[in-house]
Write an enzyme that holds these catalytic residues in place. Structure first.
Site, short mmCIF file in Angstrom:
data_model
loop_
_atom_site.label_atom_id
_atom_site.label_comp_id
_atom_site.label_asym_id
_atom_site.label_seq_id
_atom_site.Cartn_x
_atom_site.Cartn_y
_atom_site.Cartn_z
N PHE A 288 0.84 -1.21 0.00
CA PHE A 288 0.00 0.00 0.00
C PHE A 288 0.88 1.27 0.00
O PHE A 288 0.88 2.03 -0.97
CB PHE A 288 -0.95 -0.06 1.22
CG PHE A 288 -1.55 1.24 1.62
CD1 PHE A 288 -2.19 2.06 0.69
CD2 PHE A 288 -1.50 1.67 2.96
CE1 PHE A 288 -2.75 3.27 1.08
CE2 PHE A 288 -2.06 2.87 3.35
CZ PHE A 288 -2.68 3.68 2.41
N ASN B 54 7.64 -9.69 -1.99
CA ASN B 54 7.34 -11.12 -2.18
C ASN B 54 5.84 -11.34 -2.31
O ASN B 54 5.37 -12.48 -2.39
CB ASN B 54 7.92 -11.98 -1.05
CG ASN B 54 7.27 -11.69 0.29
OD1 ASN B 54 6.50 -10.74 0.41
ND2 ASN B 54 7.57 -12.49 1.28
N ASP C 170 11.85 -12.22 -1.35
CA ASP C 170 11.61 -12.10 0.09
C ASP C 170 12.86 -11.49 0.72
O ASP C 170 13.92 -12.14 0.76
CB ASP C 170 11.33 -13.50 0.65
CG ASP C 170 11.16 -13.51 2.16
OD1 ASP C 170 11.34 -12.45 2.80
OD2 ASP C 170 10.84 -14.59 2.70
N VAL C 171 12.75 -10.27 1.22
CA VAL C 171 13.95 -9.56 1.71
C VAL C 171 14.48 -10.14 3.03
O VAL C 171 15.54 -9.71 3.50
CB VAL C 171 13.71 -8.04 1.85
CG1 VAL C 171 13.45 -7.42 0.50
CG2 VAL C 171 12.62 -7.70 2.84
N GLY D 260 22.73 -4.03 5.33
CA GLY D 260 23.99 -4.51 4.76
C GLY D 260 24.13 -4.06 3.31
O GLY D 260 25.21 -3.66 2.87
N TYR E 41 4.91 -7.76 15.61
CA TYR E 41 5.10 -6.54 14.80
C TYR E 41 5.86 -5.49 15.61
O TYR E 41 6.87 -4.96 15.15
CB TYR E 41 3.73 -6.01 14.38
CG TYR E 41 3.76 -4.84 13.42
CD1 TYR E 41 4.41 -4.93 12.19
CD2 TYR E 41 3.11 -3.64 13.73
CE1 TYR E 41 4.42 -3.86 11.30
CE2 TYR E 41 3.11 -2.58 12.84
CZ TYR E 41 3.76 -2.69 11.64
OH TYR E 41 3.77 -1.63 10.76
N TYR F 79 23.82 0.34 12.88
CA TYR F 79 24.51 0.53 11.59
C TYR F 79 24.93 1.99 11.41
O TYR F 79 25.95 2.28 10.80
CB TYR F 79 23.63 0.06 10.42
CG TYR F 79 23.94 -1.36 10.02
CD1 TYR F 79 23.61 -2.41 10.87
CD2 TYR F 79 24.59 -1.66 8.83
CE1 TYR F 79 23.90 -3.73 10.53
CE2 TYR F 79 24.89 -2.96 8.48
CZ TYR F 79 24.55 -4.00 9.33
OH TYR F 79 24.85 -5.29 9.00
N ARG G 193 -8.26 -3.80 8.58
CA ARG G 193 -8.08 -2.54 9.32
C ARG G 193 -9.36 -1.73 9.30
O ARG G 193 -10.26 -1.95 8.49
CB ARG G 193 -6.90 -1.76 8.76
CG ARG G 193 -5.60 -2.39 9.20
CD ARG G 193 -4.41 -1.58 8.82
NE ARG G 193 -4.01 -1.81 7.45
CZ ARG G 193 -2.82 -1.45 6.95
NH1 ARG G 193 -1.97 -0.82 7.71
NH2 ARG G 193 -2.51 -1.70 5.71
#
Ligand code: UDP
Length: 316
Positions: free
Chosen positions: A19, A40, A64-65, A110, A153, A167, A194
């Protein structure tokens, strides 16, 4: 899909078919950036970026990260927006939610380090949990139940924030964290559970409008175009901090149901259902920081944004 121009700035948007991610992709393409949208498609949908697919400056990668990311192009910005975000979604797939906030954040950080790219993390007002302070400033540490049903979450985003700051501190990555409050608009999934899609679609079908609990809990709703402008300002800023973005106009859920009834002129009745576990009692952003440092505030009135969203739901 053409070959990217090395003279143009390139942005990786994870969750690019989601979204908010899809609105961000469209906005950045209009600003002259080349975009790699990665998704994904577990909660996003390719139809969200279908209208952009003929643009040579957009590439879509189905990935898929949470798994190692390979991007051949140079990157100027990495925007990590991949995650289920609806409470119904993330409670159905809590492990994927925890992985995208932890492993996905590690992989994208990374990548940003390797590519010398600036980094924007999409965080959330959920890091404040069921807040004991209202409105919530960025300095508030929150009141989160780590082992509750929303913990998947909340804690993955809190971990994501901690990793992002690490990082920044250890590797000097130019990182920014946006804490996104309730956002609505076209391309929300009708069935994502929602309150905005639920109430609008219930009203359009003259079906009962389902208020959970007594409806006294509050939320503050930001139209997606306002949010994306704020994200753009943060992305270009030299801030390395957390910034709340949202609309500070706070409504009870009961008031919100009345607003939807008024706009749609529905015959729907209001019905009361049990309040979900750990549902925050209040939520409202303190946006003083975004106003001062980004010169940003939302412009779209709730009624105006809801009318646009209703039009979109009618056609989709
Ligand atoms: N809610 C409701 N009826 C619905 C869906 C949601 O009363 O059909 C309430 C929910 O309990 C919460 C608020 O609306 O208090 C916002 O819920 P949503 O799922 O949109 O997201 P949240 O802000 O909780 O992440």
């Amino acid at each position: 899909m053409g070959v990217f121009d090395i003279k143009m700035k390139t942005v990786l948007v994870t969750g690019g078919a989601g979204f908010i991610g899809s609105h961000l992709c469209g906005f950045l393409l209009d600003k002259g950036y080349q975009i790699i949208a990665m998704d994904n498609l577990i909660t996003g949908g390719i139809k969200n970026i279908e209208h952009l697919r003929s643009n040579n400056n957009l590439k879509f990668i189905n990935h898929d990260v949470s798994k190692h990311i390979v991007v051949n192009e140079g990157l100027d910005f990495v925007m990590h927006f991949a995650s289920p975000a609806s409470p119904v979604d993330y409670q159905k797939i809590p492990i994927q939610t925890l992985k995208v906030g932890s492993l996905g954040t590690h992989n994208t950080l990374g990548l940003a380090l390797a590519k010398k790219a600036k980094y924007v993390l999409a965080s959330t007002s959920e890091v404040y949990g069921d807040p004991l302070v209202n409105p919530q400033p960025e300095s508030y540490w929150g009141n989160v139940n780590p082992i509750g049903v929303r913990g998947c979450y909340d804690e993955s985003k809190r971990f994501a924030e901690a990793l992002t700051m690490a990082y920044h501190r250890i590797h000097n990555v130019d990182t920014k964290i946006v804490r996104i409050f309730n956002t609505y608009g076209p391309r929300m999934r009708k069935e994502d559970g929602r309150v905005v899609p639920n109430f609008i679609n219930q009203a359009l079908k003259n079906k009962p409008i389902t208020i959970y609990g007594d409806g006294k809990q509050t939320r503050s709703f930001c139209y997606v175009s306002d949010l994306v402008e704020g994200i753009y300002k943060l992305m270009l800023s030299d801030l390395n901090e957390t910034v709340n973005l949202g609309n500070p106009e706070e409504h009870s859920i009961f008031e919100f149901a009345e607003i939807i009834k008024g706009i749609t002129k529905t015959k729907s009745k209001i019905v009361f259902k049990p309040l979900p576990v750990d549902d925050p009692h209040v939520r409202c952003p303190d946006i003083a920081k975004a106003k001062k440092l980004l010169k940003w505030k939302p412009k779209v009135e709730l009624k105006e944004g809801i009318i646009k969203t209703i039009e979109w739901f009618k056609g989709n």
